[in-house]
Design a protein around this motif. Structure first.
Motif, PDB file in Angstrom:
ATOM      1  N   LEU A   1       0.833  -1.213   0.000  1.00 53.45           N
ATOM      2  CA  LEU A   1       0.000   0.000   0.000  1.00 53.45           C
ATOM      3  C   LEU A   1       0.862   1.255   0.000  1.00 53.45           C
ATOM      4  O   LEU A   1       0.633   2.186  -0.757  1.00 53.45           O
ATOM      5  CB  LEU A   1      -0.904   0.005   1.234  1.00 53.45           C
ATOM      6  CG  LEU A   1      -2.352  -0.429   1.037  1.00 53.45           C
ATOM      7  CD1 LEU A   1      -3.111  -0.353   2.347  1.00 53.45           C
ATOM      8  CD2 LEU A   1      -3.030   0.444  -0.017  1.00 53.45           C
ATOM      9  N   ALA A   2       1.890   1.234   0.858  1.00 54.74           N
ATOM     10  CA  ALA A   2       2.771   2.406   0.955  1.00 54.74           C
ATOM     11  C   ALA A   2       3.492   2.639  -0.360  1.00 54.74           C
ATOM     12  O   ALA A   2       3.640   3.787  -0.813  1.00 54.74           O
ATOM     13  CB  ALA A   2       3.775   2.200   2.081  1.00 54.74           C
ATOM     14  N   ILE A   3       3.921   1.542  -1.007  1.00 53.24           N
ATOM     15  CA  ILE A   3       4.623   1.680  -2.286  1.00 53.24           C
ATOM     16  C   ILE A   3       3.699   2.333  -3.320  1.00 53.24           C
ATOM     17  O   ILE A   3       4.068   3.289  -4.007  1.00 53.24           O
ATOM     18  CB  ILE A   3       5.131   0.305  -2.779  1.00 53.24           C
ATOM     19  CG1 ILE A   3       6.237  -0.172  -1.822  1.00 53.24           C
ATOM     20  CG2 ILE A   3       5.684   0.390  -4.191  1.00 53.24           C
ATOM     21  CD1 ILE A   3       6.643  -1.617  -2.036  1.00 53.24           C
ATOM     22  N   ILE A   4       2.437   1.842  -3.389  1.00 53.86           N
ATOM     23  CA  ILE A   4       1.478   2.398  -4.341  1.00 53.86           C
ATOM     24  C   ILE A   4       1.249   3.884  -4.047  1.00 53.86           C
ATOM     25  O   ILE A   4       1.246   4.729  -4.937  1.00 53.86           O
ATOM     26  CB  ILE A   4       0.141   1.609  -4.289  1.00 53.86           C
ATOM     27  CG1 ILE A   4       0.367   0.205  -4.842  1.00 53.86           C
ATOM     28  CG2 ILE A   4      -0.951   2.324  -5.064  1.00 53.86           C
ATOM     29  CD1 ILE A   4      -0.787  -0.739  -4.613  1.00 53.86           C
TER      30      ILE A   4
ATOM     31  N   ILE B   1       1.623   9.495  -5.562  1.00 53.39           N
ATOM     32  CA  ILE B   1       1.973  10.884  -5.222  1.00 53.39           C
ATOM     33  C   ILE B   1       3.144  11.344  -6.073  1.00 53.39           C
ATOM     34  O   ILE B   1       3.141  12.451  -6.620  1.00 53.39           O
ATOM     35  CB  ILE B   1       2.279  11.012  -3.709  1.00 53.39           C
ATOM     36  CG1 ILE B   1       0.964  10.870  -2.939  1.00 53.39           C
ATOM     37  CG2 ILE B   1       2.938  12.354  -3.391  1.00 53.39           C
ATOM     38  CD1 ILE B   1       1.116  10.927  -1.448  1.00 53.39           C
ATOM     39  N   GLY B   2       4.111  10.459  -6.226  1.00 52.08           N
ATOM     40  CA  GLY B   2       5.276  10.797  -7.048  1.00 52.08           C
ATOM     41  C   GLY B   2       4.881  11.122  -8.473  1.00 52.08           C
ATOM     42  O   GLY B   2       5.308  12.132  -9.031  1.00 52.08           O
ATOM     43  N   SER B   3       4.005  10.288  -9.047  1.00 49.49           N
ATOM     44  CA  SER B   3       3.618  10.544 -10.432  1.00 49.49           C
ATOM     45  C   SER B   3       2.821  11.832 -10.542  1.00 49.49           C
ATOM     46  O   SER B   3       2.937  12.559 -11.523  1.00 49.49           O
ATOM     47  CB  SER B   3       2.821   9.368 -11.009  1.00 49.49           C
ATOM     48  OG  SER B   3       1.690   9.139 -10.220  1.00 49.49           O
ATOM     49  N   LEU B   4       2.031  12.143  -9.506  1.00 48.32           N
ATOM     50  CA  LEU B   4       1.285  13.408  -9.514  1.00 48.32           C
ATOM     51  C   LEU B   4       2.239  14.597  -9.490  1.00 48.32           C
ATOM     52  O   LEU B   4       2.067  15.562 -10.232  1.00 48.32           O
ATOM     53  CB  LEU B   4       0.330  13.477  -8.314  1.00 48.32           C
ATOM     54  CG  LEU B   4      -1.003  12.743  -8.476  1.00 48.32           C
ATOM     55  CD1 LEU B   4      -1.797  12.807  -7.186  1.00 48.32           C
ATOM     56  CD2 LEU B   4      -1.815  13.348  -9.618  1.00 48.32           C
ATOM     57  N   VAL B   5       3.256  14.481  -8.642  1.00 55.50           N
ATOM     58  CA  VAL B   5       4.246  15.570  -8.554  1.00 55.50           C
ATOM     59  C   VAL B   5       4.943  15.755  -9.888  1.00 55.50           C
ATOM     60  O   VAL B   5       5.098  16.880 -10.374  1.00 55.50           O
ATOM     61  CB  VAL B   5       5.261  15.280  -7.415  1.00 55.50           C
ATOM     62  CG1 VAL B   5       6.450  16.231  -7.503  1.00 55.50           C
ATOM     63  CG2 VAL B   5       4.581  15.395  -6.061  1.00 55.50           C
ATOM     64  N   VAL B   6       5.320  14.627 -10.500  1.00 56.93           N
ATOM     65  CA  VAL B   6       6.009  14.701 -11.793  1.00 56.93           C
ATOM     66  C   VAL B   6       5.081  15.288 -12.855  1.00 56.93           C
ATOM     67  O   VAL B   6       5.470  16.168 -13.631  1.00 56.93           O
ATOM     68  CB  VAL B   6       6.518  13.302 -12.219  1.00 56.93           C
ATOM     69  CG1 VAL B   6       7.027  13.335 -13.658  1.00 56.93           C
ATOM     70  CG2 VAL B   6       7.613  12.834 -11.283  1.00 56.93           C
TER      71      VAL B   6
END
Lengths: 248, 257
Positions: free
Chosen positions: A13-16, A21-26
């Motif tokens: 879950l944490a990885i997802i 969030i990472g992809s949103l930031v990118v």
């Protein structure tokens, strides 16, 4: 110190979570334009882009540099408020390359009536002609210099400038009355209308000359008793003298 | 291995350098300074120092349509008679019945004669354009931030960022926006922003032959607009909508909307 054991089901879950969030930031970094939000909720660079548009109308000050003689003449005339590019069209190209690009110069009969053709909705006193009746076939320029539009002769009829009033009056019971019957207008008024004004009646007696009980006018003309009719009002507070509605 | 002698001896090289580099440096510095000065010249315009507004005197408008014509030429507005950044309306108020408003080709080709019109109480021209509201509904509804109020109080459209959704066109209570037929983005009056930043007047104000249009700044003490606001009973269009327009009308009666 013992690190508490992370439950096994939380790891994926944490990885997802981190991935999302990472992809949103990118995505945000990729999609939001560079200057967005500098001054507000918009792209600041857009202001520069809009400001960099080419100018088409150079402004009258640009004309003044080379055509000062025409400008001086025009400044003395009734067209002093009319910028050069009103008639000559956008001339920024001419300022850049005076020989390659010539601004337009309307010489026919089509252009001047855009302002001076009779139109009821125009403010009264603005000089207007009926193009079909006003020296048909002749170019306006053959009598009027557009840079100094002096009239070849003073207008003979009041309707030259006050056609809206004339057109109202002509279908009214006052049709046969000349304007000067009620308006004392010095001859200079037709030459310099803004500074020499025509007079307007000031008292009820002006109307009384025809409409009072003892007036010497033809007996078909409606009569009133000046003493009691209309109380303390002046005649034109109720009746429009150019189109008297009283007998309708 | 034989050590090769350098073509230019070290001493000579250093001497040449000390003589020539300062010269080149001076030339380079002058050039750079020139560039910086030029850049400053260009950036002299400070948008935070301005807050533009327009005044329109309906008593002075002769309905010649030169403003609408100049606007189209200045801003490459499509020629079709449905696209306007500014246009002139003719109001005809009869003694009885409803007020009629027309604007054939925005007034550019003049207005047809009022034929068979009886009992006209009043008739006049009203130039219309984007009101550059201080509280603009079009900016509120834009989903992407493509329309905005600039620092100098002008409502602008970022045409590279607009997605052409038409929300702003729907939201504008003054009908001042249209969808550009080829660019497929919203387009409207910019107060000729590109002219303002160069110290010129908007094209419509430049060509108005009777000075029915007055342009200036809200806060500046001496400007034609200040005089206009001081000596006229001014109104704005649809004040009840609380859009706080910055186009002020003198001589507009209640029929003007």
């Amino acid at each position: 110190m013992r690190i508490p054991k992370i439950p096994q089901q939380l790891v994926p879950l944490a990885i997802i979570f981190v991935l999302v969030i990472g992809s949103l930031v990118v995505a945000r970094w990729l999609l939001v334009p560079e200057t967005f939000g500098t001054y507000g909720h918009y792209r600041a660079q857009a202001v520069q882009e809009i400001a960099s548009q080419e100018v088409a109308y150079a402004g009258y000050k640009a004309c003044l540099d080379c055509h000062s003689e025409v400008y001086q003449l025009k400044q003395q005339s009734r067209h002093r408020g009319v910028a050069c590019e009103v008639c000559h069209g956008p001339a920024a190209g001419h300022v850049q390359a005076p020989d390659e690009y010539m601004p337009e110069a309307p010489r026919g009969r089509g252009y001047c009536p855009l302002c001076h053709g009779y139109n009821l909705s125009r403010p009264t006193g603005f000089p207007q002609i009926i193009p079909e009746q006003h020296n048909p076939g002749q170019a306006c320029m053959s009598c009027h210099n557009p840079h100094n539009p002096l009239l070849p002769h003073a207008p003979e009829e009041c309707s030259a400038c006050h056609r809206d009033i004339f057109n109202t009056k002509v279908v009214s019971p006052h049709a046969t009355l000349p304007c000067r019957k009620c308006h004392a207008a010095p001859p200079e008024h037709s030459v310099d209308p803004k500074f020499v004004r025509a007079e307007k009646p000031t008292s009820r007696e002006t109307c009384g000359e025809c409409h009072s009980q003892d007036a010497g006018s033809p007996k078909e003309i409606p009569r009133i008793d000046l003493e009691i009719h209309g109380e303390r009002y002046l005649c034109w507070d109720c009746h429009y003298p150019h189109f008297p509605e009283a007998n309708r | 291995m034989i050590k090769e002698e350098p073509k230019i001896p070290r001493r000579e090289f250093l001497e040449t350098c000390s003589r020539k580099i300062p010269g080149w440096l001076v030339i380079w510095a002058t050039f750079e300074a020139d560039q910086i000065l030029l850049a400053q010249e260009e950036s002299k315009y400070d948008p935070t120092q301005h807050n533009y507004a327009m005044g329109i005197d309906i008593h002075k408008c002769i309905g010649c349509g030169r403003c609408a014509d100049a606007c189209k030429k200045e801003n490459q507005v499509p020629a079709e008679p449905v696209f306007f950044r500014t246009w002139v309306e003719r109001y005809v108020i009869p003694t009885e019945g409803e007020t009629r408003v027309d604007s054939p080709n925005g007034g550019i080709d003049g207005f047809p004669e009022l034929k068979g019109e009886k009992d006209i109480l009043r008739t006049f021209f009203v130039p219309k354009l984007c009101n550059h509201c201080a509280n603009p509904p079009c900016v509120q509804v834009c989903p992407v931030g493509a329309t905005f109020i600039s620092q100098d109080g002008v409502v602008l459209v970022d045409e590279t960022y607009c997605v052409g959704c038409r929300y702003c066109i729907q939201a504008c209570p003054y009908g001042a926006r249209y969808l550009h037929p080829t660019k497929k983005v919203a387009d409207k009056c910019t107060f000729c922003y590109h002219r303002l930043t160069k110290g010129l007047l908007p094209a419509c104000v430049e060509v108005c032959p009777t000075q029915a249009r007055v342009f200036g700044e809200v806060g500046k003490g001496s400007s034609p607009l200040r005089r206009f606001l001081r000596f006229n009973d001014v109104t704005v269009l649809k004040p009840s909508l609380n859009t706080e327009p910055k186009v002020y009308y003198a001589g507009a009666d209640g029929e003007v909307r």
